[in-house]
Design a protein around this motif. Structure first.
Motif, PDB file in Angstrom:
ATOM      1  N   ARG A  85       0.835  -1.219   0.000  1.00  0.00           N
ATOM      2  CA  ARG A  85       0.000   0.000   0.000  1.00  0.00           C
ATOM      3  C   ARG A  85       0.858   1.253   0.000  1.00  0.00           C
ATOM      4  NH1 ARG A  85      -4.254  -2.423   3.603  1.00  0.00           N
ATOM      5  NH2 ARG A  85      -5.819  -2.937   2.067  1.00  0.00           N
ATOM      6  N   ASP A  86       2.024   1.185   0.658  1.00  0.00           N
ATOM      7  CA  ASP A  86       2.876   2.365   0.748  1.00  0.00           C
ATOM      8  C   ASP A  86       3.771   2.516  -0.475  1.00  0.00           C
ATOM      9  OD1 ASP A  86       2.129   3.077   3.525  1.00  0.00           O
ATOM     10  OD2 ASP A  86       3.018   1.127   3.966  1.00  0.00           O
ATOM     11  N   GLY A  98      -5.683   4.733 -11.344  1.00  0.00           N
ATOM     12  CA  GLY A  98      -5.675   5.579 -10.161  1.00  0.00           C
ATOM     13  C   GLY A  98      -4.245   5.869  -9.778  1.00  0.00           C
ATOM     14  N   GLY A  99      -4.047   6.941  -8.991  1.00  0.00           N
ATOM     15  CA  GLY A  99      -2.691   7.317  -8.597  1.00  0.00           C
ATOM     16  C   GLY A  99      -1.922   7.853  -9.777  1.00  0.00           C
ATOM     17  N   VAL A 108      -2.077  13.591  -5.020  1.00  0.00           N
ATOM     18  CA  VAL A 108      -3.348  13.554  -4.302  1.00  0.00           C
ATOM     19  C   VAL A 108      -4.492  13.927  -5.244  1.00  0.00           C
ATOM     20  CG1 VAL A 108      -2.422  13.936  -1.990  1.00  0.00           C
ATOM     21  CG2 VAL A 108      -2.996  15.908  -3.404  1.00  0.00           C
ATOM     22  N   TYR A 122      -9.456  10.418  -5.614  1.00  0.00           N
ATOM     23  CA  TYR A 122      -9.430   9.489  -4.493  1.00  0.00           C
ATOM     24  C   TYR A 122      -8.263   8.522  -4.617  1.00  0.00           C
ATOM     25  CZ  TYR A 122     -14.195  11.083  -3.504  1.00  0.00           C
ATOM     26  OH  TYR A 122     -15.285  11.826  -3.207  1.00  0.00           O
ATOM     27  N   ASP A 123      -7.821   8.034  -3.467  1.00  0.00           N
ATOM     28  CA  ASP A 123      -6.711   7.089  -3.443  1.00  0.00           C
ATOM     29  C   ASP A 123      -7.247   5.692  -3.750  1.00  0.00           C
ATOM     30  OD1 ASP A 123      -4.401   5.703  -3.058  1.00  0.00           O
ATOM     31  OD2 ASP A 123      -3.848   6.740  -1.203  1.00  0.00           O
ATOM     32  N   THR A 124      -7.609   5.488  -5.002  1.00  0.00           N
ATOM     33  CA  THR A 124      -8.143   4.189  -5.407  1.00  0.00           C
ATOM     34  C   THR A 124      -7.054   3.118  -5.357  1.00  0.00           C
ATOM     35  OG1 THR A 124      -7.788   4.871  -7.689  1.00  0.00           O
ATOM     36  CG2 THR A 124     -10.007   5.077  -6.832  1.00  0.00           C
ATOM     37  N   ARG A 168      -4.982   2.637  -2.829  1.00  0.00           N
ATOM     38  CA  ARG A 168      -5.096   2.016  -1.499  1.00  0.00           C
ATOM     39  C   ARG A 168      -6.335   1.152  -1.386  1.00  0.00           C
ATOM     40  NH1 ARG A 168      -1.623   3.417   2.778  1.00  0.00           N
ATOM     41  NH2 ARG A 168      -0.011   4.650   1.810  1.00  0.00           N
ATOM     42  N   LEU A 169      -7.385   1.560  -2.072  1.00  0.00           N
ATOM     43  CA  LEU A 169      -8.607   0.752  -2.036  1.00  0.00           C
ATOM     44  C   LEU A 169      -8.375  -0.598  -2.724  1.00  0.00           C
ATOM     45  CD1 LEU A 169     -11.630   0.541  -1.389  1.00  0.00           C
ATOM     46  CD2 LEU A 169     -12.089   1.561  -3.630  1.00  0.00           C
ATOM     47  N   LEU A 170      -7.677  -0.573  -3.864  1.00  0.00           N
ATOM     48  CA  LEU A 170      -7.491  -1.813  -4.626  1.00  0.00           C
ATOM     49  C   LEU A 170      -6.413  -2.704  -4.019  1.00  0.00           C
ATOM     50  CD1 LEU A 170      -7.865  -0.535  -8.307  1.00  0.00           C
ATOM     51  CD2 LEU A 170      -9.536  -1.740  -6.897  1.00  0.00           C
ATOM     52  N   GLY A 194      -4.814  -4.936  -1.589  1.00  0.00           N
ATOM     53  CA  GLY A 194      -5.360  -5.696  -0.465  1.00  0.00           C
ATOM     54  C   GLY A 194      -6.838  -6.026  -0.604  1.00  0.00           C
ATOM     55  N   SER A 195      -7.431  -5.755  -1.772  1.00  0.00           N
ATOM     56  CA  SER A 195      -8.859  -6.049  -1.937  1.00  0.00           C
ATOM     57  C   SER A 195      -9.070  -7.433  -2.559  1.00  0.00           C
ATOM     58  CB  SER A 195      -9.543  -4.973  -2.776  1.00  0.00           C
ATOM     59  OG  SER A 195      -9.024  -4.969  -4.092  1.00  0.00           O
ATOM     60  N   LEU A 234     -12.650  -6.123  -6.400  1.00  0.00           N
ATOM     61  CA  LEU A 234     -13.262  -4.892  -6.918  1.00  0.00           C
ATOM     62  C   LEU A 234     -12.904  -4.673  -8.373  1.00  0.00           C
ATOM     63  CD1 LEU A 234     -12.602  -2.470  -3.900  1.00  0.00           C
ATOM     64  CD2 LEU A 234     -14.785  -3.489  -4.582  1.00  0.00           C
TER      65      LEU A 234
END
Lengths: 451, 481
Positions: free
Chosen positions: A156-157, A174-175, A182, A185-187, A189-191, A193-194, A198
């Motif tokens: 994630r980092d 994303g990103g 920035v 949205y930080d998609t 981080r959402l993706l 570990g999902s 998604l």
């Protein structure tokens, strides 16, 4: 069922050609799929988009996959019909050594990417289990991390941007490719570990790090966990910056032959940087460990330190795939690491299970391996996991099972209680994958249970 | 008002003030027109639109009740912290209810043993570092506005700062938030432990610019203070040489704790204000800071000095002591304030480029400055490739007000062209909405807006930010299960 699989096969073969669509009669036993499935290997983002659009059309449930080294992660999912292999999406898209960034496709093995950037004295600071097989996409799906997370963080980092394909075939990103953004949205981080529930990640940009000039490690053994904890804690609250700081008791078949004292609680700390920096730190750490009543302390430089790091990696890799153990990732605040370990030991002893730990101490992340007398001894193991969850929940602890025999998985939810409101997670899932086609049933049960 | 095509909501202000007073106490509600002027903008002062009413809750439960009230009355609501944002992120574009979190300013738990702090959103960034200092710890994200900006605002914007080059931005330091969702539900996302189970909603809401809900508690990491520092000041006759030195330091595999650049306009303004002793005739200076272990630091500093000199630094100074280091950073962090002395208004941009592209990007900024006849000062996080061109203009001159936006647009477009982004740490807010399509396709934007639609289907939570156009409508729920 077989007619259905044949029909899906011919639909995907029409899109990808016969050589990229086949039927695996054996199913995907790792995740409990025992009927035949269609295996498809698209070789471009456009093809991934095309096949997912077709899958949506057919309402076919899809398991995205790299080299399959993390298929053991997740709940059993008996409904999958399609294995979407990303192995052929394995190009490095961009590598700018002076920017310390790299962009690669999802099917690229992490180890292969490391080899490409190594000549510039750089590396991707991720150390997932089975690094030789683990792919870019797999690491992103699982957010898998190892000892190096102390210094460098988790996927994630280190993931700067992603390109992904939604269940309906839409390609999104994303990103970005720079070290900071920035915009929107930080998609990412959402993706990360999902677990591919998604969207299917097809490409990712990473931040890289320079290879340090020198590595140095110190290994200390202790009479008990309390002394080991005091030693590790002394390092955490000192001026030192370990690249990793492990509290462990190994000394088993893998470690025993290297002379570690069998099953003694130990602390292994590694330092890197300039030669002066690493040497000072390893001396100071050894001093701190001796001050905590270490029975013995040994130091290792460069290849010696790398050796221990490789052994940690080999151990975590073995734990990911063995058939007679239940391996959990326990996450607690640092102060509770010792409690997590002692609780695990008490629960194991009461059930005649062996137990070992490899704790990324400074991150409060404890890899815990319950050894089963036989693969059939499912109930004591799942019972130990349940009890560990119950005892650690009040202190904010979580226990995720990362590898277990199918028999154990049948008896428990490998994830346990989530760290956020599952109803809102469900709403996101419903929106992004409205037909619940991606990795159905493998992530949190509430994400896919009938509404 | 620039850039925002939003109609103000119609509302009975007196009634709303009474209703909200019933939740938080009448003395914690403001609604007179003069008071509203204080809340009409943040640090992006080109964009102004006052709220109808400002309310000061003191607990998550009060925030939740206010949000539920806003939902019942269909009124937009906007959270605000220190008001130091630089993109109009807390602009009440349609008026409505502003939820000022300044009274929620307690450090609830300074948990050194776990290296965590639990704070309310109105805690000022620097207070946390002050509280942790006696224990040998600090809070690492250090935006230049850290004396005034709040942790809640930092979480909303995913703020950066000079030392994020080594330590990461806000999201790397947040392990949990208590969050009021746009429907008023209070939820916990994460906690003191690092690893989450399920989707990373904590990571998703961090940097969502207050559009997905309101943080009412933040669990953040505390970082051990370094054993030693070494701070270098390299002086250049040309911006080109300075920016080439930046690429070269990174290219050598050296990641300092901070690597900042100031150009002549900034040097002169800062020197005029703080008399640090910057050479006012220099075209640019680099501030390079190493921190960490004392051993080996001198040799590293020498390597950096050698690289700086190989790019024709005319002088490389090293801060003598902690006092000189503090003075240097004080000057750097107040550069924006100092620039206020030489122009009536300024607009700060925030693009990021790959670090190897810095030299050409700064040349381009110079060209844009000449093209529009606008003075542009540069003070920025060079090590991250995060530029901050500060365009000086006269707010009373309508032509200049237009040109400043055109100039901004050209610079951001170039950042994206060379592989970068339109914002590194200030957020999109209202200010960069029109530039989002430079980076993202309609599908990318719809993907993000679908998240917004899930969290905030009514569109009342800090509306009109980040995304061009409307939130997409519900595509229909699951049909096959």
């Amino acid at each position: 069922m077989l007619d259905r699989i044949d029909a899906l096969h011919s639909r995907f073969a029409n899109i990808l050609g016969n050589e990229h669509a086949s039927i695996a009669q054996s199913g995907i036993p790792d995740i409990g799929v025992l009927h035949p499935v269609v295996v498809i290997t698209p070789s471009s983002v456009e093809q991934v988009s095309d096949v997912l659009r077709a899958a949506t059309d057919e309402r076919a449930s899809v398991v995205p996959c790299g080299n399959g080294s993390a298929l053991s992660i997740g709940n059993l999912d008996g409904s999958a019909e399609v294995l979407l292999s990303l192995r052929e999406l394995n190009r490095t898209i961009d590598y700018e050594s002076n920017d310390l960034t790299a962009v690669a496709e999802a099917g690229k093995p992490i180890a292969a990417l490391q080899q490409e950037i190594a000549p510039s004295r750089q590396f991707l600071a991720l150390d997932p289990a089975r690094q030789d097989m683990a792919t870019v996409g797999g690491v992103i799906a699982t957010n898998d991390s190892g000892p190096l997370r102390r210094m460098y963080g988790t996927p994630r980092d280190l993931t700067l941007g992603v390109k992904a394909v939604l269940a309906d075939g839409t390609v999104v990103k994303g990103g970005g490719r720079v070290v900071k953004t920035v915009a929107g949205y930080d998609t990412v981080r959402l993706l990360v570990g999902s677990l591919g529930t998604l969207a299917v990640v097809v490409e990712a940009a990473f931040r890289l790090h320079p290879v340090p000039e020198r590595r140095a490690a110190t290994l200390a053994t202790f009479a008990d966990w309390a002394s080991a904890r005091a030693g590790a804690d002394g390092i955490v609250h000192s001026e030192l910056h370990p690249t990793f700081l492990e509290m462990l008791n190994l000394g088993d078949d893998v470690w025993g032959e290297y002379g570690t004292r069998s099953h003694a609680p130990s602390v292994l700390a590694c330092f890197a940087g300039t030669q002066e920096e690493a040497d000072y730190q390893v001396e100071r750490a050894s001093e701190l460990l001796r001050g905590s009543n270490a029975a013995d302390v040994a130091q290792y430089a460069d290849e010696g330190a790398d050796f221990w790091q490789e052994l940690l990696q080999a151990t975590l890799s073995a734990w990911r795939s063995e058939s007679e153990s239940v391996v959990c990732r326990v996450s607690v605040p640092i102060v509770q690491v010792q409690q997590a370990i002692e609780t695990g030991s008490r629960l194991a002893a009461a059930r005649d299970l062996g137990v070992q730990y490899l704790a990324h101490y400074a991150n409060g992340s404890v890899m815990c391996r319950f050894r089963l007398p036989t693969p059939e001894a499912a109930s004591p193991a799942s019972d130990a996991v349940d009890s560990l969850r119950t005892e650690l929940l009040p202190v904010g602890g979580r226990v995720v099972v990362e590898n277990a025999p199918v028999g154990v998985k049948r008896q428990l939810d490998v994830w346990g209680p989530p760290t956020g409101p599952v109803a809102w997670m469900r709403r996101l899932k419903d929106r992004m994958d409205p037909h619940h086609l991606l990795n159905r049933g493998r992530f949190l049960p509430a994400l896919d249970s009938p509404a | 008002m620039h850039g925002v095509a939003a109609e103000r909501v119609q509302m009975d202000v007196a009634k709303a003030a009474r209703d909200l007073g019933a939740i938080v106490g009448a003395k914690n509600v403001l609604s007179d027109r003069t008071a509203m002027m204080t809340y009409e903008c943040d640090g992006a002062s080109l964009y102004k639109s006052p709220p109808h009413v400002v309310v000061f809750p003191s607990s998550a439960e009060e925030v939740s009740e206010i949000v539920r009230y806003a939902n019942r009355e269909s009124l937009p609501f906007i959270a605000r912290g220190g008001g130091t944002g630089l993109s109009g992120g807390c602009l009440s574009s349609r008026g409505g209810i502003m939820i000022a979190l300044n009274r929620m300013d307690r450090i609830l738990d300074l948990d050194i043993a776990n290296q965590r702090a639990v704070v309310e959103p109105g805690v000022v960034n620097l207070w946390l570092t002050h509280a942790a200092t006696p224990h040998g710890y600090h809070y690492a994200p250090d935006p230049s506005s850290q004396k005034a900006c709040t942790i809640g605002g930092n979480v909303a914007e995913n703020s950066g700062g000079p030392h994020t080059l080594k330590y990461g931005v806000t999201v790397n330091h947040v392990t949990g938030v208590e969050f009021v969702m746009p429907d008023g539900e209070i939820v916990e996302l994460g906690g003191k432990a690092e690893d989450g189970v399920g989707y990373d909603l904590r990571g998703l809401v961090t940097g969502s610019e207050g559009t997905l809900g309101i943080a009412t508690k933040c669990v953040v990491k505390l970082t051990r203070n370094p054993q030693a520092f070494k701070t270098l000041l390299a002086v250049y006759e040309s911006v080109d040489n300075a920016s080439e030195a930046v690429s070269d330091i990174i290219g050598h595999g050296i990641i300092p704790a901070a690597l900042e650049m100031m150009d002549q306009l900034v040097i002169q303004a800062v020197e005029g204000a703080f008399h640090f002793g910057f050479p006012e005739d220099a075209a640019a200076v680099l501030i390079v800071e190493l921190d960490g272990i004392q051993a080996g630091m001198d040799r590293r500093a020498e390597e950096i000095e050698t690289i700086c000199r190989s790019h024709h630094a005319r002088e490389v100074r090293i801060a003598r002591d902690a006092e000189e280091r503090d003075a240097l950073w004080r000057s750097r962090k107040q550069a924006f304030g100092a620039l206020g002395r030489i122009g009536t208004s300024f607009l700060t941009q925030d693009g990021v480029v790959p670090r190897t592209r810095l030299p050409e990007l700064l040349r381009f900024v110079g060209e844009v400055s000449r093209k529009y006849g606008l003075r542009i000062a540069n003070v920025f996080h060079a090590g991250d490739g995060n530029i901050h061109p500060i365009i000086l203009f006269d707010e009373r001159d309508p032509k200049q007000c237009e040109d400043v936006l055109l100039a901004s647009g050209e610079i951001l477009a170039r950042c994206v062209e060379v592989g970068g982004t339109i914002t590194g740490e200030h957020g999109v807010g209202v200010e960069k909405i029109e530039f989002m399509p430079l980076m993202f396709t309609p599908a990318d934007l719809e993907f993000m807006q679908n998240i917004k639609a899930v969290f905030d289907p009514e569109g009342l939570c800090n509306p009109d930010k980040i995304f061009p156009g409307k939130v997409p409508s519900e595509p229909g729920a699951r049909t096959d299960a």
